[in-house]
Design a protein around this motif. Sequence first.
Motif, PDB file in Angstrom:
ATOM      1  N   THR A  16      -0.123  18.905  29.570  1.00 30.07           N
ATOM      2  CA  THR A  16      -1.536  18.709  29.936  1.00 30.07           C
ATOM      3  C   THR A  16      -2.431  19.851  29.499  1.00 30.07           C
ATOM      4  O   THR A  16      -3.645  19.718  29.485  1.00 30.07           O
ATOM      5  CB  THR A  16      -1.653  18.544  31.464  1.00 30.07           C
ATOM      6  N   ARG A  17      -1.829  20.979  29.151  1.00 32.09           N
ATOM      7  CA  ARG A  17      -2.636  22.108  28.706  1.00 32.09           C
ATOM      8  C   ARG A  17      -1.841  22.943  27.709  1.00 32.09           C
ATOM      9  O   ARG A  17      -0.638  22.776  27.545  1.00 32.09           O
ATOM     10  CB  ARG A  17      -3.060  22.972  29.894  1.00 32.09           C
ATOM     11  N   VAL A  18      -2.562  23.847  27.029  1.00 29.82           N
ATOM     12  CA  VAL A  18      -1.946  24.717  26.031  1.00 29.82           C
ATOM     13  C   VAL A  18      -1.458  25.981  26.718  1.00 29.82           C
ATOM     14  O   VAL A  18      -2.193  26.619  27.483  1.00 29.82           O
ATOM     15  CB  VAL A  18      -2.941  25.082  24.908  1.00 29.82           C
ATOM     16  N   GLU A  19      -0.208  26.356  26.447  1.00 30.59           N
ATOM     17  CA  GLU A  19       0.331  27.597  26.980  1.00 30.59           C
ATOM     18  C   GLU A  19       0.160  28.712  25.955  1.00 30.59           C
ATOM     19  O   GLU A  19       0.525  28.564  24.779  1.00 30.59           O
ATOM     20  CB  GLU A  19       1.817  27.428  27.321  1.00 30.59           C
ATOM     21  N   ILE A  20      -0.416  29.830  26.397  1.00 29.53           N
ATOM     22  CA  ILE A  20      -0.607  30.989  25.522  1.00 29.53           C
ATOM     23  C   ILE A  20       0.565  31.936  25.736  1.00 29.53           C
ATOM     24  O   ILE A  20       0.845  32.352  26.862  1.00 29.53           O
ATOM     25  CB  ILE A  20      -1.928  31.717  25.832  1.00 29.53           C
ATOM     26  N   ALA A  21       1.260  32.269  24.646  1.00 31.86           N
ATOM     27  CA  ALA A  21       2.482  33.063  24.729  1.00 31.86           C
ATOM     28  C   ALA A  21       2.156  34.546  24.789  1.00 31.86           C
ATOM     29  O   ALA A  21       2.105  35.238  23.775  1.00 31.86           O
ATOM     30  CB  ALA A  21       3.386  32.774  23.545  1.00 31.86           C
ATOM     31  N   GLY A  22       1.918  35.086  25.980  1.00 34.50           N
ATOM     32  CA  GLY A  22       1.707  36.518  26.167  1.00 34.50           C
ATOM     33  C   GLY A  22       0.375  36.983  25.622  1.00 34.50           C
ATOM     34  O   GLY A  22      -0.473  36.204  25.192  1.00 34.50           O
ATOM     35  N   SER A  23       0.163  38.283  25.645  1.00 33.89           N
ATOM     36  CA  SER A  23      -1.074  38.882  25.131  1.00 33.89           C
ATOM     37  C   SER A  23      -0.725  39.931  24.093  1.00 33.89           C
ATOM     38  O   SER A  23       0.322  40.556  24.148  1.00 33.89           O
ATOM     39  CB  SER A  23      -1.881  39.534  26.269  1.00 33.89           C
ATOM     40  N   ASN A  24      -1.615  40.122  23.186  1.00 36.60           N
ATOM     41  CA  ASN A  24      -1.369  41.079  22.093  1.00 36.60           C
ATOM     42  C   ASN A  24      -1.718  42.487  22.555  1.00 36.60           C
ATOM     43  O   ASN A  24      -2.861  42.764  22.897  1.00 36.60           O
ATOM     44  CB  ASN A  24      -2.225  40.695  20.881  1.00 36.60           C
ATOM     45  N   VAL A  25      -0.743  43.362  22.552  1.00 35.14           N
ATOM     46  CA  VAL A  25      -0.986  44.726  23.027  1.00 35.14           C
ATOM     47  C   VAL A  25      -1.752  45.550  21.998  1.00 35.14           C
ATOM     48  O   VAL A  25      -2.205  46.636  22.297  1.00 35.14           O
ATOM     49  CB  VAL A  25       0.357  45.418  23.362  1.00 35.14           C
ATOM     50  N   ASN A  26      -1.851  45.048  20.798  1.00 39.33           N
ATOM     51  CA  ASN A  26      -2.540  45.798  19.742  1.00 39.33           C
ATOM     52  C   ASN A  26      -3.776  45.066  19.254  1.00 39.33           C
ATOM     53  O   ASN A  26      -4.046  45.022  18.071  1.00 39.33           O
ATOM     54  CB  ASN A  26      -1.589  46.043  18.567  1.00 39.33           C
ATOM     55  N   LYS A  27      -4.508  44.463  20.145  1.00 44.24           N
ATOM     56  CA  LYS A  27      -5.701  43.733  19.734  1.00 44.24           C
ATOM     57  C   LYS A  27      -6.725  44.701  19.159  1.00 44.24           C
ATOM     58  O   LYS A  27      -6.809  45.848  19.588  1.00 44.24           O
ATOM     59  CB  LYS A  27      -6.315  42.992  20.924  1.00 44.24           C
ATOM     60  N   LEU A  37       1.958  15.658  24.669  1.00 39.51           N
ATOM     61  CA  LEU A  37       1.873  16.563  23.525  1.00 39.51           C
ATOM     62  C   LEU A  37       1.911  17.991  24.056  1.00 39.51           C
ATOM     63  O   LEU A  37       0.935  18.496  24.614  1.00 39.51           O
ATOM     64  CB  LEU A  37       0.574  16.341  22.729  1.00 39.51           C
ATOM     65  N   ALA A  38       3.076  18.608  23.930  1.00 39.70           N
ATOM     66  CA  ALA A  38       3.218  19.996  24.375  1.00 39.70           C
ATOM     67  C   ALA A  38       2.714  20.920  23.269  1.00 39.70           C
ATOM     68  O   ALA A  38       2.999  20.709  22.095  1.00 39.70           O
ATOM     69  CB  ALA A  38       4.680  20.299  24.692  1.00 39.70           C
ATOM     70  N   MET A  39       1.949  21.948  23.679  1.00 38.14           N
ATOM     71  CA  MET A  39       1.367  22.853  22.687  1.00 38.14           C
ATOM     72  C   MET A  39       1.380  24.277  23.230  1.00 38.14           C
ATOM     73  O   MET A  39       1.010  24.511  24.385  1.00 38.14           O
ATOM     74  CB  MET A  39      -0.062  22.428  22.341  1.00 38.14           C
ATOM     75  N   ALA A  40       1.813  25.215  22.389  1.00 33.77           N
ATOM     76  CA  ALA A  40       1.811  26.638  22.738  1.00 33.77           C
ATOM     77  C   ALA A  40       1.220  27.423  21.585  1.00 33.77           C
ATOM     78  O   ALA A  40       1.330  27.025  20.417  1.00 33.77           O
ATOM     79  CB  ALA A  40       3.226  27.117  23.045  1.00 33.77           C
ATOM     80  N   ALA A  41       0.610  28.547  21.915  1.00 30.78           N
ATOM     81  CA  ALA A  41      -0.050  29.366  20.884  1.00 30.78           C
ATOM     82  C   ALA A  41       0.217  30.833  21.135  1.00 30.78           C
ATOM     83  O   ALA A  41       0.391  31.270  22.281  1.00 30.78           O
ATOM     84  CB  ALA A  41      -1.549  29.094  20.878  1.00 30.78           C
TER      85      ALA A  41
END
Length: 637
Positions: free
Chosen positions: A388-399, A355-359
């Motif tokens: 095997t793990r969730v991939e996080i797609a980059g970081s939010n520059v405007n958090k 089960l591939a998962m990205a967020a």
Amino acid sequence: MKRVSLIQQLWFLVVAAVVLAAAGSLAANLYNARNYLEQQLAAQSADAANSLALLITQNHADKAMGETLVNAAFDQGHFRSITWLDAAGKPTVQRINAAQFGGAPQWFRQIFPLSSTPARAMVSSGWMQAGVVEVESEAGYAYASLWQGALTVSFWVAIAGIVVGLIGSLGVGTIRRQLLAVVDQAKAITQRRFVTIPEPDGPEMGRLAQAMNAMVTRVKAMFEEEASRLEEMRQQINFDKVTALANRDYFMGRLGATLGEQDVAQEVLVLMRIGALAELNAHLGRPLTDEMLAQFGRSLRNSQRFGDDSLAARLNGADFALLAQQSHFDADKVAALHDELAALLSSFAGEAVVLAMAATDLRPGDSIRDVMSRLDAALALAEVNGGTRVEIAGSNVNKPLALTAERWGGLLDQALASSEFKLVRFAVRNAHGGLLHEEAPLRLKQGDDWLPAGQFLPMAIRTRRVAALDLAAVGLALTQLAADPACPGLGVNLAAESLDDDSFVAQLAALVRNQRQAAARLWLEMAEAGVVPRFERFRALCLALEELPCKIGVEHFGRQFSLIGQLHDLGIDYLKVDGSFVQQIEQHNGNQTFLKGVCNIAHNIGLGVVAEGVKTEQEASMLFALGFDGVTGPGVK
């Protein structure tokens, strides 16, 4: 000329009937008593005259004895005058008293005069006539008796009148309550609240209430039948049959609407792909595979876990997506969801399933292409790693600011105390390009920046300051409306979580009531996702504001379509249909039919309908053709 109400007329009739009955009874009683007393006076005079005449005759008409007898009778005080006239008609003995009235007032004597007719009896001396005795009774005692009788009868007549009046008031009160119940029901219908009332016992009012209730019941049945038909259509058009999740078109519409909102909330988008689903289907068979996917979909539809406004979708055979607010779905929860879903799939397959998962989190200014490009790259990396793990797609520059809840609470308190807020305006236009009103979301000042509601509202909800923020926004809107008479109206978004504050409704009603003139151009709205779990509190808000001139609406309508079956007794004024249904509406025949049905059912109960998230002129033109009253969104200026 002021009109007399039906209740006032009934009261007038009751009072008039009681007064006339009492006055008639009193008058009849007194006239009868007067006639009786006159007869008694006449009888007394006749008896006295006959007795005196007989006694004087027995004494041979002796003048001295006659005078003694007359004095003895006169001194009893029952006679006004006693006179012994000789045969020539001259008074031999005469005694006269001044007229007495027994304490009866003059007006009473004028209304009920007593006439005391003198009586005569002949006096003889041997065979010769010696004159006549004339006696007139004193009417003073009769007046005293009649006056006291009048007072006594008046007292009892008054008591009887009071009793009859009380009985009449009970009857009028019952009729009044029944009439007011029917009037309130009719008034509720004019306010788009279709309610039934208990049927009164009386046949007339009972038939009226029965007819009104039958009409309301028919309206409700028609409304619910149409709502059920639209819900069935919505499910067929926008949802996957196997998993009951949103389909790709609906989900992309929702994602586009979310990215196009003026206040982008802090939301997370998760993309999932089940590895080798075709082989798994061949191995398990279609029924078992469908059951596996149904359970997979049920796990993603958990609103308590992901938030009431979350949305899960099946994008194609093996690809799934989940959109949820960050406050309900952080990185740890994404990882936990991955492990839970992988275990579910493996339990059906009997072996490990990839089960591939990205967020990724949504960024201000993002387009659908930007978001999906990030997720596709991350999902490919997750597949390479074997899911095997969730991939996080980059970081939010405007958090948003990384502050603790306590620090956010202090920041919000300072802003409330210093009024460090402003409203920004976005147009809502009608089919002719005119301005219906302006949406006015709140901004919070932070340094040199103005933070959108999506950045501070979640913390306001968590720190229980959201009700104060909403009241501040409404107060600011009313002030601006009072200062700008040309503004057609301002729409303020209220957080449904404010309803959890028991004092919010009363404070809001008082705030609006104090500025009634400006409030006539105030539009208040709450998101459907927040209203559904707080429906009774929302109803209480509608009832509290029903006599006030502001308008009440539901925004993001359609995300939880079950609310439509309950609109008939809320008394709201308009709906803002969610942008999920609006995206590229000119190309989507199914949603065109659905939205036309929504407009029809809303207009049938007197609601206005506005479309959110409109981006193009083609979308706006199609929406107006379907019956929408207004449009708003990035493409509406």
